[in-house]
Every structure is written in C-alpha cells, then in structure tokens.
Design a protein around this motif. Structure first.
Motif, short mmCIF file in Angstrom:
data_model
loop_
_atom_site.label_atom_id
_atom_site.label_comp_id
_atom_site.label_asym_id
_atom_site.label_seq_id
_atom_site.Cartn_x
_atom_site.Cartn_y
_atom_site.Cartn_z
N ARG A 15 0.81 -1.21 0.00
CA ARG A 15 0.00 0.00 0.00
C ARG A 15 0.85 1.27 0.00
O ARG A 15 0.33 2.34 -0.28
CB ARG A 15 -0.93 0.00 1.21
N SER A 16 2.10 1.16 0.33
CA SER A 16 2.94 2.37 0.38
C SER A 16 3.37 2.82 -1.02
O SER A 16 3.94 3.92 -1.16
CB SER A 16 4.16 2.15 1.26
N ALA A 17 3.11 2.03 -2.05
CA ALA A 17 3.49 2.43 -3.41
C ALA A 17 2.83 3.75 -3.81
O ALA A 17 3.44 4.60 -4.46
CB ALA A 17 3.13 1.34 -4.41
N GLY A 18 1.59 3.94 -3.41
CA GLY A 18 0.89 5.18 -3.73
C GLY A 18 1.45 6.37 -2.99
O GLY A 18 1.40 7.51 -3.48
N VAL A 19 1.99 6.15 -1.80
CA VAL A 19 2.60 7.23 -1.04
C VAL A 19 3.86 7.72 -1.75
O VAL A 19 4.14 8.91 -1.83
CB VAL A 19 2.89 6.80 0.41
N ARG A 20 4.65 6.78 -2.28
CA ARG A 20 5.83 7.15 -3.08
C ARG A 20 5.41 8.02 -4.26
O ARG A 20 6.04 9.04 -4.56
CB ARG A 20 6.53 5.88 -3.56
N ILE A 21 4.31 7.66 -4.92
CA ILE A 21 3.82 8.44 -6.05
C ILE A 21 3.40 9.84 -5.59
O ILE A 21 3.71 10.84 -6.24
CB ILE A 21 2.65 7.71 -6.74
N VAL A 55 3.11 -1.15 6.66
CA VAL A 55 3.49 -0.04 5.80
C VAL A 55 2.27 0.36 4.96
O VAL A 55 1.44 -0.50 4.66
CB VAL A 55 4.68 -0.41 4.88
N PRO A 56 2.18 1.65 4.64
CA PRO A 56 3.13 2.72 4.91
C PRO A 56 3.10 3.19 6.37
O PRO A 56 2.04 3.25 6.98
CB PRO A 56 2.66 3.85 3.99
N THR A 57 4.28 3.49 6.87
CA THR A 57 4.44 4.20 8.13
C THR A 57 5.37 5.37 7.86
O THR A 57 6.45 5.18 7.32
CB THR A 57 5.02 3.28 9.22
N LEU A 58 4.92 6.55 8.20
CA LEU A 58 5.65 7.78 7.92
C LEU A 58 6.11 8.42 9.23
O LEU A 58 5.36 8.43 10.21
CB LEU A 58 4.74 8.76 7.16
N ILE A 59 7.34 8.92 9.22
CA ILE A 59 7.83 9.71 10.35
C ILE A 59 8.16 11.10 9.82
O ILE A 59 8.91 11.25 8.85
CB ILE A 59 9.06 9.08 11.00
N ALA A 60 7.57 12.11 10.43
CA ALA A 60 7.77 13.49 10.02
C ALA A 60 8.31 14.28 11.21
O ALA A 60 7.58 14.54 12.17
CB ALA A 60 6.47 14.10 9.53
N ASP A 61 9.60 14.63 11.15
CA ASP A 61 10.26 15.31 12.27
C ASP A 61 10.01 14.58 13.59
O ASP A 61 9.71 15.18 14.62
CB ASP A 61 9.77 16.76 12.39
N GLY A 62 10.12 13.26 13.54
CA GLY A 62 9.97 12.45 14.75
C GLY A 62 8.55 12.07 15.10
O GLY A 62 8.33 11.25 16.00
N VAL A 63 7.56 12.64 14.42
CA VAL A 63 6.15 12.33 14.69
C VAL A 63 5.70 11.21 13.76
O VAL A 63 5.88 11.29 12.54
CB VAL A 63 5.27 13.57 14.50
#
Length: 206
Positions: A15-21, A55-63
């Motif tokens: 499912r993270s393929a779309g996030v890359r896009i 996945v997807p698991t995203l980390i944004a500035d530690g969040v």
C-alpha cells in the motif's frame, strides 16, 4: 515554512506504493527504508514506530503518522501550492475527504471480504453493506473523469490509482472501460512513471 524531515517505511509491492507516487507529485524529498516482507522478523525501527508493523508508516520530524488516509492527507497539506488537497472552504473539499475515507472504510474491506469469499455479515454490522453497491459507486465516480473527482487531479488519485491497479491485476475487480481508461491516464503521469522507476531500482538493489 520549511517542510519536515520525512522518512517512509516502504515496500513497492504494498500500500505504500501510492505514497511514493504522492511524494513525487508533490516534489517532497524523503528517506526510504525498505521493509523486506520475506525477512523472518519485522524491522526493529518499524516496530518501534508502528507496533503493528504495517506499511506505509511515515515519520515526520519524529512524529509518527500511520493509516493510509492520514498519510495522504498529511502529505498533501504540506504543499498546498501543489493543489493536491482542496483547502477548507473549497467546494471540492467534502468530496475529497469522502473519497479518501471511503477507500479505507468501505472499498478495501469490501474487496478483502470478496477476495476471502466472506459474507459481508449483517448490514448493520458491515462497514460497507454490499459489495455490488461499492463497485457501482466506484464505476459511477470514474465515469465523470478524467480524474476521481472530475477535472482536478488530487491526492485521492494517488491512492485510488495505485489501489485499482493492484485490484484489477489480481482479478479482485473487473477492469471495466471506466477503470481501464482511468488507470491508463494515471500510468501516463510523469510522477507515476518516476516513482515506479525508483521503486524498481529499490527492489533491484535489495
């Protein structure tokens, strides 16, 4: 405002393929950690961020940001000038949020039940009610085109374009004329082609 430092736990065959896009569409840089589904144990770093190991698991500035709908909405709103997220007050905002939520709350559960040949259960207990109605809504949505919400390409298309590609490839969903035409338009986008090439290189170097 400076964009946060992004790290995505990622596998191109997920499912993270779309996030890359979406990241390519937005022109946002991110660090990618490939999650090997064949490994006997999940990555300790992934489990530390997301105990579910998904996945997807995203980390944004530690969040930590998990769940597809949250990630798509979060990223698209980081770059409002890209126009991939209708702003609060825009007429398209409601349809945009509905399309994001419908995917996770109704469409994917319906397709999983269909794949596993499970009954939807009592209507009052089912998140979607009826598979045929879910598929009909999808076809009617795509019949307007060219994009999921009409004339404007949004983050919704990164989610649905990727998901429908998998669903039709594995025979979970019929590639009707509306769906096939939509997928062809989606695949022709430069950001989609870049993301897929980057993912192929990532897998090749695994």
């Amino acid at each position: 405002m400076q964009n946060p430092q992004l790290k995505l736990f990622h596998n191109p065959q997920s499912r993270s393929a779309g996030v890359r896009i979406l990241l390519e569409e937005l022109g946002l840089a991110a660090e990618f950690e490939l999650v090997d589904f064949k490994a006997p144990e999940k990555s300790p770093a992934l489990l530390a961020a997301n105990p579910l190991g998904k996945v997807p698991t995203l980390i944004a500035d530690g969040v930590v940001v998990t769940e597809q709908v949250a990630i798509y909405q979060f990223l698209a709103e980081l770059k409002p000038e890209a126009g991939l997220s209708p702003a609060v007050g825009e007429p398209l905002r409601g349809s945009y949020l509905r399309a994001l939520a419908f995917y996770g709350s109704s469409f994917e559960p319906a397709m999983i039940d269909k794949a596993l040949k499970r009954d939807a259960g009592q209507r009052g207990m089912s998140p979607y009610g009826d598979v045929a109605a879910v598929e009909q809504w999808l076809r009617s949505q795509l019949s307007v085109g060219p994009w999921f919400l009409g004339e404007r390409f949004t983050a919704v298309d990164c989610l649905w374009g990727t998901a429908l590609g998998w669903m039709t490839q594995f025979g979970l969903l019929e590639a009707t004329a509306e769906i096939s035409a939509y997928l062809q338009r989606f695949a022709a986008r430069p950001a989609v082609q870049r993301a897929r090439a980057l993912d192929q290189a990532l897998l090749a170097g695994q």
